[in-house]
Design an enzyme around this catalytic site. Structure first.
Site, PDB file in Angstrom:
ATOM      1  N   PRO A  49      -2.016  13.532   0.646  1.00 19.33           N
ATOM      2  CA  PRO A  49      -1.469  12.344   1.305  1.00 19.33           C
ATOM      3  C   PRO A  49      -2.564  11.433   1.838  1.00 19.33           C
ATOM      4  CG  PRO A  49      -1.422  14.206   2.793  1.00 19.33           C
ATOM      5  CD  PRO A  49      -1.961  14.730   1.493  1.00 19.33           C
ATOM      6  N   GLY A  50      -2.366  10.160   1.683  1.00 16.08           N
ATOM      7  CA  GLY A  50      -3.294   9.198   2.269  1.00 16.08           C
ATOM      8  C   GLY A  50      -2.545   8.310   3.239  1.00 16.08           C
ATOM      9  N   ARG A 102      -2.734  -6.235   0.687  1.00 14.03           N
ATOM     10  CA  ARG A 102      -1.447  -5.664   0.268  1.00 14.03           C
ATOM     11  C   ARG A 102      -0.337  -6.701   0.113  1.00 14.03           C
ATOM     12  NH1 ARG A 102       1.254  -2.282   2.270  1.00 14.03           N
ATOM     13  NH2 ARG A 102       1.586  -1.082   0.366  1.00 14.03           N
ATOM     14  N   TYR A 117       0.938  -6.528  -3.640  1.00 18.22           N
ATOM     15  CA  TYR A 117       2.179  -5.768  -3.848  1.00 18.22           C
ATOM     16  C   TYR A 117       3.371  -6.403  -3.145  1.00 18.22           C
ATOM     17  CZ  TYR A 117      -1.678  -2.365  -3.993  1.00 18.22           C
ATOM     18  OH  TYR A 117      -2.871  -1.728  -4.199  1.00 18.22           O
ATOM     19  N   CYS A 161      -9.276 -19.474   0.200  1.00 21.51           N
ATOM     20  CA  CYS A 161      -8.816 -20.529  -0.711  1.00 21.51           C
ATOM     21  C   CYS A 161      -8.005 -19.952  -1.858  1.00 21.51           C
ATOM     22  CB  CYS A 161     -10.018 -21.308  -1.224  1.00 21.51           C
ATOM     23  SG  CYS A 161     -10.918 -22.033   0.133  1.00 21.51           S
TER      24      CYS A 161
HETATM   25  N1  LLP Z   1      -3.631  11.342  -5.088  1.00 16.37           N
HETATM   26  C1  LLP Z   1      -3.842  10.519  -6.139  1.00 16.37           C
HETATM   27  C2  LLP Z   1      -4.231  11.087  -7.428  1.00 16.37           C
HETATM   28  C3  LLP Z   1      -3.702   9.128  -5.981  1.00 16.37           C
HETATM   29  O1  LLP Z   1      -3.897   8.332  -7.015  1.00 16.37           O
HETATM   30  C4  LLP Z   1      -3.321   8.609  -4.720  1.00 16.37           C
HETATM   31  C5  LLP Z   1      -3.183   7.170  -4.522  1.00 16.37           C
HETATM   32  C6  LLP Z   1      -3.125   9.509  -3.659  1.00 16.37           C
HETATM   33  C7  LLP Z   1      -3.278  10.866  -3.882  1.00 16.37           C
HETATM   34  C8  LLP Z   1      -2.739   9.049  -2.288  1.00 16.37           C
HETATM   35  O2  LLP Z   1      -1.527   8.416  -2.305  1.00 16.37           O
HETATM   36  P1  LLP Z   1      -0.751   8.065  -0.946  1.00 16.37           P
HETATM   37  O3  LLP Z   1      -0.390   9.360  -0.274  1.00 16.37           O
HETATM   38  O4  LLP Z   1      -1.649   7.269  -0.106  1.00 16.37           O
HETATM   39  O5  LLP Z   1       0.431   7.322  -1.416  1.00 16.37           O
HETATM   40  N2  LLP Z   1      -3.483   0.391  -2.720  1.00 16.37           N
HETATM   41  C9  LLP Z   1      -2.097   0.807  -2.834  1.00 16.37           C
HETATM   42  C10 LLP Z   1      -1.966   2.292  -2.970  1.00 16.37           C
HETATM   43  C11 LLP Z   1      -2.734   2.863  -4.140  1.00 16.37           C
HETATM   44  C12 LLP Z   1      -2.637   4.347  -4.227  1.00 16.37           C
HETATM   45  C13 LLP Z   1      -3.492   4.895  -5.304  1.00 16.37           C
HETATM   46  N3  LLP Z   1      -3.461   6.309  -5.427  1.00 16.37           N
HETATM   47  C14 LLP Z   1      -1.323   0.269  -1.634  1.00 16.37           C
HETATM   48  O6  LLP Z   1      -1.918  -0.368  -0.779  1.00 16.37           O
HETATM   49  O7  LLP Z   1      -0.117   0.454  -1.551  1.00 16.37           O
END
Ligand code: LLP
Length: 405
Positions: free
Chosen positions: A267-268, A305, A309, A335
């Protein structure tokens, strides 16, 4: 957690106007205690899992240190992220290296350090890894990243598990690679599967489908004893209902019960997003027939974001007001017409110099920042208990020129 005291927005015990007065705007604030609390909530929901915080969400060294002390492992997608984690004191055995396009140099670095796992995304990468491992005389643990051909319920830019995505290995090719695996000859230990179908997942069903596809392979190849289910757990950016982490656990855990499988999660956003705020200040007020434009000193270079998105982030005035709100658009100084932080929001009247807190800026904000329009990167402040400190200083114009020859 966020409330007005004496007419000023406070985050926990911290007066946001005071912090802005000291470090200037734009600036990011991170609540380290809140991030650790979310890590603990994940650990409670998935007691059997190893939680690998996804560094791509927010790789500030102070964030890495706090989460590491709270027991997190880490998911890195570049040599640079591994380097940051190691510099923050994380042992390489607590790092998984994923990513669709790892260079030979990055793989070599990871192998020399001895990271926990390498999540491989193609037959070509597996061959490259084998060659490097042989040369270094090491035997890394490898997980194959599957492409289960499952369409995640999320924004198309962050869906990764469908057949048209560049990510992962199609099921039939994965089965082929697994059939060809000869543990006694291979210079790696192919012991895991990895699946990550997307980010900000709006439902649990697609994750269950992906999990079932992975389990079907595990049944055929019982030497696969570790399953990394990726990240993707959502947050509610603007009050919209989203499945909770407990709902994901209730859907996932029964399918694993009774199996001798080690579970990894990455999780991120779930850990970091709600624990970050971007503070900006109003530069100019531009009334128009379609609402008031508040032109602020942060924009898509600090939080891309909304532009990328169509993400909707909450925005709160730091100075409390009882004046009636009206239609407003909070936009940056860059800009580009896409340079918006939040459109179609109702805000009380604001004046030049007024501060706004843009919420949920703890994940995919600073890490996606850029210096477009020659804008120095803003400072990052961390809050811990009743104290706060500068974790990264504001860049200067000189910093922007430093690497040019
Ligand atoms: N594991 C893998 C292999 C991933 O590609 C990602 C995110 C994560 C874990 C973590 O995902 P999370 O738990 O954060 O959803 N910039 C975009 C999100 C891109 C995520 C890319 N991969 C945004 O701001 O929504």
């Amino acid at each position: 957690m966020l409330d007005y005291r004496d007419g000023i927005l406070h985050w926990r015990t911290h007066n946001l106007a005071q912090i802005a007065a000291q470090v200037g705007t734009p600036c990011y604030l991170y609540d380290l205690d809140g991030m650790c609390a979310n890590l603990r909530r994940l650990q409670r929901a998935f007691p059997q899992a190893e939680i690998h915080y996804s560094l791509k969400a927010n790789a500030n060294l102070a964030v890495i240190r706090a989460l590491s002390a709270a027991g997190a492992h880490f998911d890195a997608v570049s040599g640079g992220e591994i380097f940051r984690a190691v510099r923050a004191g994380v042992a390489p055995e607590r790092i998984v290296f994923a990513g669709v396009g790892k260079t030979r140099h990055e793989l070599d670095y990871a192998l020399r350090l001895g990271v926990a796992w390498i999540n491989v995304e193609s037959g070509g990468e597996l061959a490259c890894l084998a060659e490097l491992a042989e040369a270094l005389d090491v035997r890394p643990r490898v997980a194959l990243r599957l492409n289960p051909d499952v369409r995640a319920d999320t924004h198309p830019h962050i869906a990764t598990g469908h057949a048209a995505a560049k990510f992962g290995i199609p099921l039939d090719e994965a089965a082929h690679l697994l059939s060809a695996y000869a543990p006694e000859r291979a210079p790696y230990r192919l012991e895991g599967l990895h699946v990550h179908i997307g980010s900000q997942l709006h439902s649990v069903e697609r994750t269950v489908e992906a999990l079932q596809a992975a389990l079907a392979l595990i049944d055929r190849f019982p030497f696969l004893r570790t399953l990394d289910l990726g990240g993707g757990f959502p947050v509610s950016y603007d009050g919209e209902p989203m499945p909770s982490i407990e709902a994901f656990a209730a859907a996932i855990c029964p399918l694993l019960a009774g199996r001798d499988i080690r579970l990894i999660l990455e999780p991120g956003r779930y850990i970091a997003a709600e624990n970050g705020i971007l503070l900006v200040a109003v530069q100019y007020v531009k009334p128009t027939n379609s609402g008031t434009f508040y032109i602020v000193d942060g924009g898509m270079t600090e939080l891309i974001r909304p532009a990328l998105y169509e993400a909707i982030h909450g925005v709160l005035p730091v100075r409390q007001s009882s004046a009636p709100p009206s239609l407003a658009h909070v936009v940056g100084p860059i800009c580009e017409s896409a340079d918006v932080l939040r459109t179609h929001i109702h805000l009380p009247p604001l004046a030049e110099g007024d501060l706004l807190a843009v919420l949920h800026a703890g994940a995919y904000a600073a890490v996606m920042g850029s210096t477009y329009n020659a804008r120095p990167l803003p400072p990052e402040v961390v809050l811990e208990g009743d104290s706060w400190r500068l974790a990264r200083r504001r860049q200067t114009w000189d910093d922007l020129l430093r690497d040019e020859l």
